[in-house]
Design a protein around this motif. Structure first.
Motif, PDB file in Angstrom:
ATOM      1  N   LEU A  53       1.292  -1.678   0.098  1.00 47.65           N
ATOM      2  CA  LEU A  53       0.135  -0.036   0.008  1.00 47.65           C
ATOM      3  C   LEU A  53       1.215   1.068   0.347  1.00 47.65           C
ATOM      4  N   GLY A  54       2.085   1.182   0.779  1.00 45.94           N
ATOM      5  CA  GLY A  54       2.767   2.828   0.719  1.00 45.94           C
ATOM      6  C   GLY A  54       3.667   2.803  -0.419  1.00 45.94           C
ATOM      7  N   LEU A  55       4.142   1.494  -0.425  1.00 41.99           N
ATOM      8  CA  LEU A  55       4.922   1.700  -2.150  1.00 41.99           C
ATOM      9  C   LEU A  55       4.561   2.731  -2.774  1.00 41.99           C
ATOM     10  N   ILE A  56       2.535   1.959  -3.329  1.00 39.36           N
ATOM     11  CA  ILE A  56       1.931   2.120  -3.875  1.00 39.36           C
ATOM     12  C   ILE A  56       1.596   3.908  -4.157  1.00 39.36           C
ATOM     13  N   LYS A  57       1.186   3.856  -3.020  1.00 40.14           N
ATOM     14  CA  LYS A  57       0.132   5.606  -2.661  1.00 40.14           C
ATOM     15  C   LYS A  57       1.751   6.169  -2.588  1.00 40.14           C
ATOM     16  N   ASN A  88       4.527   1.505  -9.242  1.00 43.64           N
ATOM     17  CA  ASN A  88       3.356   0.599 -10.243  1.00 43.64           C
ATOM     18  C   ASN A  88       2.938  -0.577  -9.297  1.00 43.64           C
ATOM     19  N   LYS A  89       2.152  -1.479  -9.662  1.00 41.01           N
ATOM     20  CA  LYS A  89       1.360  -2.297  -9.158  1.00 41.01           C
ATOM     21  C   LYS A  89       2.532  -4.194  -8.840  1.00 41.01           C
ATOM     22  N   GLU A  90       2.671  -4.140 -10.132  1.00 39.12           N
ATOM     23  CA  GLU A  90       4.008  -4.986  -9.937  1.00 39.12           C
ATOM     24  C   GLU A  90       5.436  -4.880  -9.426  1.00 39.12           C
ATOM     25  N   GLU A  91       6.379  -3.242  -9.418  1.00 36.16           N
ATOM     26  CA  GLU A  91       6.812  -3.776  -8.198  1.00 36.16           C
ATOM     27  C   GLU A  91       7.030  -3.299  -7.467  1.00 36.16           C
ATOM     28  N   ALA A  92       5.866  -3.010  -6.786  1.00 34.37           N
ATOM     29  CA  ALA A  92       5.129  -2.827  -5.492  1.00 34.37           C
ATOM     30  C   ALA A  92       5.400  -4.550  -4.769  1.00 34.37           C
ATOM     31  N   GLY A 100       7.161  -6.823  -1.792  1.00 41.07           N
ATOM     32  CA  GLY A 100       6.270  -6.825  -1.107  1.00 41.07           C
ATOM     33  C   GLY A 100       6.712  -8.655  -0.686  1.00 41.07           C
ATOM     34  N   ARG A 101       7.084  -8.874  -1.469  1.00 44.72           N
ATOM     35  CA  ARG A 101       7.204 -10.165  -1.989  1.00 44.72           C
ATOM     36  C   ARG A 101       8.493 -10.750  -1.215  1.00 44.72           C
ATOM     37  N   LYS A 102       9.836  -9.693  -1.914  1.00 48.30           N
ATOM     38  CA  LYS A 102      10.886 -10.273  -1.215  1.00 48.30           C
ATOM     39  C   LYS A 102      10.649 -10.096   0.140  1.00 48.30           C
ATOM     40  N   TRP A 103      10.309  -8.890   0.390  1.00 50.50           N
ATOM     41  CA  TRP A 103      10.540  -8.414   2.178  1.00 50.50           C
ATOM     42  C   TRP A 103       9.781  -9.897   2.787  1.00 50.50           C
ATOM     43  N   VAL A 115       9.705  -2.187   6.613  1.00 51.24           N
ATOM     44  CA  VAL A 115      11.729  -1.993   6.066  1.00 51.24           C
ATOM     45  C   VAL A 115      10.992  -1.865   4.380  1.00 51.24           C
ATOM     46  N   ALA A 116      10.006  -2.122   3.898  1.00 52.92           N
ATOM     47  CA  ALA A 116       9.890  -1.996   2.853  1.00 52.92           C
ATOM     48  C   ALA A 116       9.951  -0.890   1.849  1.00 52.92           C
TER      49      ALA A 116
END
Lengths: 228, 255
Positions: B114-118, B123-127, B131-134, B165-166
């Motif tokens: 959410l924070g990464l996108i907003k 963009n969603k893919e990047e975020a 997100g998956r990595k963390w 941390v993300a």
């Protein structure tokens, strides 16, 4: 003295009655829609930190919740034209019913907003969300999920309230029941049919809204599956 | 050469007529783990909340990465910055709360993205990649699509850590991150925090886990009665226990 049922005249008027039913539904839905908008604006005012907004919204809800709906209907339709504000009867009724619904919705939404733990809002703040983003991404969706059942019930209640529009001769179901009643003297039949139609419609609304609620939670299940 | 990440200069905090703390000064360098210990009501949590601007404070200044946050001076008067500016500055810090505070209507992955996108406008893919990595890093790669209500307390807190941390903050703030957990779930969360510390994440930790503080900290701060009463290496604080108040406090913890 025995009363003899005669439904024949009634069947001739069923088209009229169904039309009236449709209008009542329309009035209820549009009033709920507008009421939700009024309620949202007022609810955010009620939970804001500004005393003036709090006072404004509490005055609004107090006025509309403590006046009988019929009095409000008359006040708007007969009273307002005296000071130069006239509307046609349908618009006048929609204005009244939506402001009335808005006052109830304000309290429902306010409670829904206050039930959200403060920590969740703070978590949104620490992520860097703006106040507007917190409202749209966190407060509104969490609140709506909580108040959806209350809103469904309220739509049914609003639909029944549309019968009051008959008093200002809006052509909805109750109006036609009165009309048949006076024109044919089939008193019991007319009111029985009106009652049956109200009951069936309320059941139908409840049934559809239950499906909608289920669909909404199924939506989140689907999202879950897709992610896996 | 370590750089100064967080600098707290002579901060004073009041709630109405109650003074919460005063004369608090503290520095955290990059890669350092600083723990704050002290009894309940000593002002530790409030200090942490001042650092990410959830609380106002009446005197002093806080600098992150060399820039003052929360306040500026206009014509000799100290003023709180606009909410918008503060929202931007909050991205410099990552906060983990005692009560997790996950967004209940969002999946674990969405909580992180959410924070990464907003806020970071990814963009969603990047975020989602981040997100998956963390979430994988905190051991929850199989819980991406779970809602908070489907997770244990320890799992929820690990999602909350990933969420913070993300955002790639300059410093992570932990506010009694394990105090609300059942004893058997404390370890998994502490391990994640320790792993972050080992990776060189700069942290300010408020904790009651003395063994943990001893193990991971570069510096330990003992707060008592609204002041910093002692600062030192873990050895100085936990083994030498220089002041009588510190000794008295630590006696409650079998250390």
């Amino acid at each position: 003295m025995a009363y003899y049922f005669d439904f024949n005249v009634i069947w001739n008027s069923i088209g009229m009655m169904l039309g009236g039913l449709g209008l009542g539904l329309f009035l209820a839905i549009i009033s709920l829609f507008l009421g939700v908008i009024f309620g949202l604006v007022a609810a955010f005012g009620a939970v804001s930190s500004k005393p003036i907004l709090k006072r404004l919204t509490s005055t609004y809800t107090a006025l509309f919740r403590n006046t009988p709906l019929l009095v409000l209907v008359f006040l708007t339709y007969f009273g307002l034209p005296q000071i130069g504000i006239s509307m046609n009867k349908e618009v006048s009724f929609i204005v009244t019913l939506s402001l009335y619904a808005g006052a109830y919705m304000t309290d429902v939404f306010r409670a829904g907003l206050q039930a959200i733990p403060k920590g969740i809002i703070e978590a949104g703040q620490t992520v860097g969300l703006s106040r507007f983003q917190i409202r749209r991404e966190l407060q509104l969706p969490i609140m709506f999920k909580n108040v959806l059942p209350a809103m469904s019930n309220y739509l049914i209640s609003l639909f029944k309230d549309t019968s009051l529009a008959a008093t200002i001769t809006v052509h909805e179901l109750t109006y036609f029941a009165i009309k048949i009643n006076t024109e044919t003297f089939r008193v019991f039949e007319a009111w029985l049919l009106a009652a049956v139609l109200y009951v069936l419609t309320c059941y139908l609304i409840a049934y559809i809204l239950r499906k909608v609620e289920k669909r909404l939670s199924a939506g989140s299940r689907k999202e879950r599956r897709e992610l896996h | 050469m370590p750089e100064l990440i967080l600098e707290i200069r002579d901060v004073e905090k009041w709630y109405g007529v109650n003074k919460i703390f005063e004369e608090v000064s503290l520095e955290v360098n990059s890669g350092e783990v600083v723990s704050i210990i002290g009894s309940s009501g000593s002002g530790k949590t409030t200090l942490l909340r001042c650092v990410n601007l959830l609380e106002s404070f009446q005197k002093g200044s806080i600098l992150i990465d060399g820039n003052e946050v929360g306040y500026h001076t206009v014509e000799g008067k100290r003023k709180r910055l606009s909410e918008k500016t503060i929202a931007h500055q909050r991205v410099l810090t990552g906060m983990v709360f005692q009560s997790f505070n996950l967004f209940p209507h969002m999946t674990a992955l969405r909580n992180v993205t959410l924070g990464l996108i907003k806020v970071k406008n990814m963009n969603k893919e990047e975020a989602e990649e981040i997100g998956r990595k963390w979430l994988e890093r905190v051991g929850l790669s199989d819980k991406l699509a779970s809602y908070p209500s489907q997770l244990s307390g320890g799992q929820q807190q690990r999602v909350a850590i990933a969420r913070a941390v993300a955002m790639n903050p300059k410093i992570m703030l932990f506010d009694e991150a394990t105090s609300a957990l059942d004893p058997e779930l404390v370890g998994e969360v502490l391990n994640v925090i320790k792993q972050l510390a080992d990776d060189g994440t700069t942290m300010l930790i408020v904790t009651h886990e003395m063994h943990f503080a001893f193990e991971v900290s570069s510096k330990v701060v003992f707060m008592d009665a609204g002041k910093i009463s002692a600062v030192g290496t873990p050895h100085e604080i936990f083994i030498e226990k220089k002041s009588p108040r510190l000794k008295e406090f630590l006696a409650n913890f079998n250390v």
